[in-house]
Scaffold this motif. Structure first.
Motif, PDB file in Angstrom:
ATOM      1  N   GLY A   1       0.803  -1.213   0.000  1.00 39.30           N
ATOM      2  CA  GLY A   1       0.000   0.000   0.000  1.00 39.30           C
ATOM      3  C   GLY A   1       0.837   1.265   0.000  1.00 39.30           C
ATOM      4  O   GLY A   1       0.316   2.358  -0.269  1.00 39.30           O
ATOM      5  N   ARG A   2       2.134   1.140   0.277  1.00 37.90           N
ATOM      6  CA  ARG A   2       3.025   2.309   0.281  1.00 37.90           C
ATOM      7  C   ARG A   2       3.435   2.734  -1.121  1.00 37.90           C
ATOM      8  O   ARG A   2       4.008   3.820  -1.302  1.00 37.90           O
ATOM      9  N   ILE A   3       3.228   1.851  -2.111  1.00 43.17           N
ATOM     10  CA  ILE A   3       3.669   2.154  -3.469  1.00 43.17           C
ATOM     11  C   ILE A   3       2.489   2.041  -4.425  1.00 43.17           C
ATOM     12  O   ILE A   3       1.444   1.485  -4.089  1.00 43.17           O
ATOM     13  N   GLY A   4       2.668   2.578  -5.626  1.00 39.77           N
ATOM     14  CA  GLY A   4       1.641   2.500  -6.641  1.00 39.77           C
ATOM     15  C   GLY A   4       2.109   1.677  -7.824  1.00 39.77           C
ATOM     16  O   GLY A   4       3.255   1.214  -7.878  1.00 39.77           O
ATOM     17  N   PRO A   5       1.249   1.463  -8.813  1.00 37.30           N
ATOM     18  CA  PRO A   5       1.624   0.722 -10.009  1.00 37.30           C
ATOM     19  C   PRO A   5       2.853   1.320 -10.689  1.00 37.30           C
ATOM     20  O   PRO A   5       3.032   2.548 -10.716  1.00 37.30           O
ATOM     21  N   GLY A   6       3.705   0.437 -11.185  1.00 37.28           N
ATOM     22  CA  GLY A   6       4.949   0.877 -11.810  1.00 37.28           C
ATOM     23  C   GLY A   6       6.092   1.034 -10.837  1.00 37.28           C
ATOM     24  O   GLY A   6       7.194   1.445 -11.224  1.00 37.28           O
TER      25      GLY A   6
ATOM     26  N   VAL B   1       9.433  -4.134   6.790  1.00 36.72           N
ATOM     27  CA  VAL B   1       8.284  -4.760   7.441  1.00 36.72           C
ATOM     28  C   VAL B   1       7.192  -3.702   7.625  1.00 36.72           C
ATOM     29  O   VAL B   1       7.449  -2.623   8.151  1.00 36.72           O
ATOM     30  N   GLY B   2       5.997  -4.035   7.193  1.00 32.03           N
ATOM     31  CA  GLY B   2       4.853  -3.131   7.389  1.00 32.03           C
ATOM     32  C   GLY B   2       4.250  -3.369   8.754  1.00 32.03           C
ATOM     33  O   GLY B   2       3.226  -4.057   8.888  1.00 32.03           O
ATOM     34  N   TRP B   3       4.853  -2.797   9.759  1.00 31.79           N
ATOM     35  CA  TRP B   3       4.470  -3.087  11.146  1.00 31.79           C
ATOM     36  C   TRP B   3       3.017  -2.728  11.438  1.00 31.79           C
ATOM     37  O   TRP B   3       2.397  -3.318  12.326  1.00 31.79           O
ATOM     38  N   GLN B   4       2.461  -1.774  10.697  1.00 31.82           N
ATOM     39  CA  GLN B   4       1.083  -1.355  10.955  1.00 31.82           C
ATOM     40  C   GLN B   4       0.065  -2.234  10.244  1.00 31.82           C
ATOM     41  O   GLN B   4      -1.147  -2.084  10.484  1.00 31.82           O
ATOM     42  N   LYS B   5       0.531  -3.123   9.360  1.00 33.22           N
ATOM     43  CA  LYS B   5      -0.422  -4.004   8.675  1.00 33.22           C
ATOM     44  C   LYS B   5      -1.040  -4.983   9.670  1.00 33.22           C
ATOM     45  O   LYS B   5      -0.344  -5.497  10.556  1.00 33.22           O
ATOM     46  N   PRO B   6      -2.313  -5.302   9.506  1.00 39.86           N
ATOM     47  CA  PRO B   6      -2.934  -6.235  10.451  1.00 39.86           C
ATOM     48  C   PRO B   6      -2.480  -7.674  10.276  1.00 39.86           C
ATOM     49  O   PRO B   6      -2.565  -8.455  11.218  1.00 39.86           O
TER      50      PRO B   6
END
Length: 382
Positions: free
Chosen positions: A94-99, A276-281
């Motif tokens: 979710g931190r990045i977009g397509p491409g 690591v996406g620590w905030q991801k559930p």
């Protein structure tokens, strides 16, 4: 007969006749390559007419091209494919977009150990392309397939594509000469064509230098290889093998799976918490990694640089007085710095930090080393 040898520090490999060959194997033979067994593949270690030092120097000062077709390739497609991958791998798509591309980790659900480190290429919400390490591709694919819901397809494309890494200060000029795109940002990718060959140009690499990785259909790899060598000739391009790849990445402190990362070494221990996406559930290994981060790891990856002439190698013991306080995970001679360098897992209880002095047992002799934070050489990658 081609010359196949063992990469220092690597695990035992299958016999020569069981190894996979890159689609560029005959090109490497023609260039006088010395081959190494790595991740189940026979890949060039170095080439005649220069060897590791010349290849390393070409990348730091000019341009080099690596065949890294042994790297895995897997494609995840279907409605919500990106969301599915995000519940499995450590970093947050979710931190990045397509491409855009993202460094991420496949961790074990129970222990948090690193099954593999991976670069993920986000095409959009319904397609993600992954580049795992050679030996781990099948396991990463197996785990993703086992977790995939209906409608999500995980395809192993390991041998469908070749990957060529063009690295160094003159890498953009080399691609420019072929009319390939070079203006995109670090950790992004664009599709392009070289004459009639469709390919992907990724602003990624494993050397610390400005560079690109080209993902091309395997059957076109030889044509692209030849074109790159011709285009880079004015810039002193060299074909480079796994030997130079290892010295370059070690100078940057980049981890190698199987040595600095493994199912027994977690991202917390390896200082990869930023991946690591620590905030991801949810992601594989989340509970174990959160608990380890809160408690503090029992060991941490540090850099070591030689204060004398010793060259550290993987598996050597790190000593503080009469105490064993760690183990070398990667070690080599730095062609840029002209001294021995290493990555080492050091016991947290030893309270070692920047500038502290330790010793490494090098074949029965104690060699003085300083504890440092990598990189050992300043990157120019961006």
């Amino acid at each position: 007969m081609t010359n196949v040898t063992q990469v220092p520090g690597s695990t035992p490999e299958p016999s020569t006749d069981q190894l996979r060959h890159s689609p560029l194997h005959e090109r490497h033979v023609a260039l006088g390559a010395k081959f190494a067994a790595f991740g189940g593949w026979s890949m060039p270690l170095e080439y005649a007419g220069g060897g590791v030092l010349a290849e390393h120097t070409a990348v730091r000062t000019g341009v080099g091209v690596f065949d890294v077709s042994h790297l895995g390739k897997a494609r995840i497609t279907g409605p919500g494919a990106a969301d599915f991958v995000n519940t499995c791998l450590s970093n947050d798509l979710g931190r990045i977009g397509p491409g855009r591309a993202q460094y991420t980790l496949c961790c074990d659900e129970g222990t948090g150990g690193v099954v593999d480190d991976i670069v993920a290429y986000l095409y959009g919400p319904d397609q993600v392309f992954l580049v795992p390490n050679a030996a781990n591709t099948a396991e990463v694919v197996r785990r993703l397939r086992a977790a995939a819901p209906d409608g999500i397809t995980v395809t192993d494309e390991h041998e469908a594509y070749a990957v060529l890494a063009v690295q160094g200060p003159r890498s953009a000029e080399t691609l420019d000469a072929l009319g390939l795109p070079t203006g995109h940002d670090y950790m992004s990718f664009v599709t392009a064509d070289l004459t009639d060959i469709p390919l992907v140009v990724c602003r990624t690499g494993y050397t610390g230098e400005h560079g690109y990785e080209l993902v091309v259909p395997a059957e076109t790899a030889a044509r692209v290889w030849d074109a790159l060598l011709a285009a880079g000739e004015p810039y002193g391009i060299r074909a480079c093998g796994l030997g130079a790849r290892d010295t370059l990445r070690t100078e940057m402190g980049y981890p190698l799976h199987g040595q600095d990362l493994s199912p027994e070494i977690t991202p917390v221990q390896a200082r990869l918490g930023w991946a690591v996406g620590w905030q991801k559930p949810a992601f594989w290994g989340r509970a174990a990694l959160v608990a380890e981060r809160e408690a503090g790891p029992r060991r941490t990856l540090w850099g070591l640089e030689a204060a004398g002439r010793g060259i550290p190698r993987p598996g050597m013991t790190v000593l503080l007085g009469d105490r064993t306080v760690g183990t070398i995970t990667s070690g080599t001679f730095s062609p840029t710095r002209k001294l021995g360098i290493a990555l080492a897992l050091l016991d947290t209880a030893a309270r070692l930090g920047q500038g502290d002095e330790v010793e490494v047992d090098i074949r029965g002799r104690r060699s003085p080393m300083r504890v440092v934070r990598p990189p050992f050489v300043q990157p120019s990658v961006r």
